[in-house]
Design a protein around this motif. Sequence first.
Motif, PDB file in Angstrom:
ATOM      1  N   MET A 180       0.525   4.221  -2.807  1.00  0.00           N
ATOM      2  CA  MET A 180       0.278   5.528  -2.331  1.00  0.00           C
ATOM      3  C   MET A 180       1.299   6.535  -2.957  1.00  0.00           C
ATOM      4  O   MET A 180       0.937   7.593  -3.385  1.00  0.00           O
ATOM      5  CB  MET A 180       0.140   5.809  -0.735  1.00  0.00           C
ATOM      6  CG  MET A 180      -0.804   5.035  -0.282  1.00  0.00           C
ATOM      7  SD  MET A 180      -1.005   4.763   1.694  1.00  0.00           S
ATOM      8  CE  MET A 180      -0.618   6.407   2.181  1.00  0.00           C
ATOM      9  N   ARG A 183      -4.595   6.479   1.263  1.00  0.00           N
ATOM     10  CA  ARG A 183      -4.919   5.018   1.454  1.00  0.00           C
ATOM     11  C   ARG A 183      -6.478   5.179   1.474  1.00  0.00           C
ATOM     12  O   ARG A 183      -7.046   4.327   0.885  1.00  0.00           O
ATOM     13  CB  ARG A 183      -4.755   4.511   2.931  1.00  0.00           C
ATOM     14  CG  ARG A 183      -5.291   3.221   3.323  1.00  0.00           C
ATOM     15  CD  ARG A 183      -4.749   2.908   4.735  1.00  0.00           C
ATOM     16  NE  ARG A 183      -3.348   3.292   5.000  1.00  0.00           N
ATOM     17  CZ  ARG A 183      -2.391   2.183   4.992  1.00  0.00           C
ATOM     18  NH1 ARG A 183      -2.875   1.234   5.059  1.00  0.00           N
ATOM     19  NH2 ARG A 183      -1.236   2.611   5.294  1.00  0.00           N
ATOM     20  N   ILE A 192       0.995  -1.266   0.071  1.00  0.00           N
ATOM     21  CA  ILE A 192       0.259  -0.025  -0.148  1.00  0.00           C
ATOM     22  C   ILE A 192       0.900   1.102  -0.127  1.00  0.00           C
ATOM     23  O   ILE A 192       0.463   2.346  -0.671  1.00  0.00           O
ATOM     24  CB  ILE A 192      -0.976   0.149   1.131  1.00  0.00           C
ATOM     25  CG1 ILE A 192      -2.034   1.102   1.187  1.00  0.00           C
ATOM     26  CG2 ILE A 192      -0.417   0.009   2.525  1.00  0.00           C
ATOM     27  CD1 ILE A 192      -3.033   1.346  -0.066  1.00  0.00           C
ATOM     28  N   ARG A 193       1.984   1.307   0.710  1.00  0.00           N
ATOM     29  CA  ARG A 193       2.695   2.685   0.828  1.00  0.00           C
ATOM     30  C   ARG A 193       3.341   2.776  -0.596  1.00  0.00           C
ATOM     31  O   ARG A 193       3.531   4.007  -0.869  1.00  0.00           O
ATOM     32  CB  ARG A 193       3.943   2.433   1.886  1.00  0.00           C
ATOM     33  CG  ARG A 193       3.227   2.334   3.081  1.00  0.00           C
ATOM     34  CD  ARG A 193       4.319   2.415   4.335  1.00  0.00           C
ATOM     35  NE  ARG A 193       4.065   2.399   5.381  1.00  0.00           N
ATOM     36  CZ  ARG A 193       3.573   3.238   6.404  1.00  0.00           C
ATOM     37  NH1 ARG A 193       3.693   4.561   5.771  1.00  0.00           N
ATOM     38  NH2 ARG A 193       3.038   3.216   7.408  1.00  0.00           N
TER      39      ARG A 193
END
Length: 61
Positions: A12, A19, A8-9
Amino acid sequence: MVKKLLKIRDVMERTACSRTAIYEKMKHGAFPKQIKLGERAVAWMESDIDAWIEQQQRASV
């Protein structure tokens, strides 16, 4: 060709989306779905994220 998964990071950072925005777009079918890796782990295919970014670029022209 090696298929790479993004956490996810990384997603992003690449998309400049929060998020919350990513999950909201997924809910409406406007963002690639994640792949479940385990009980509490998910990731996205790098190729799916790259394709989404290209689509956004084409739509903004």
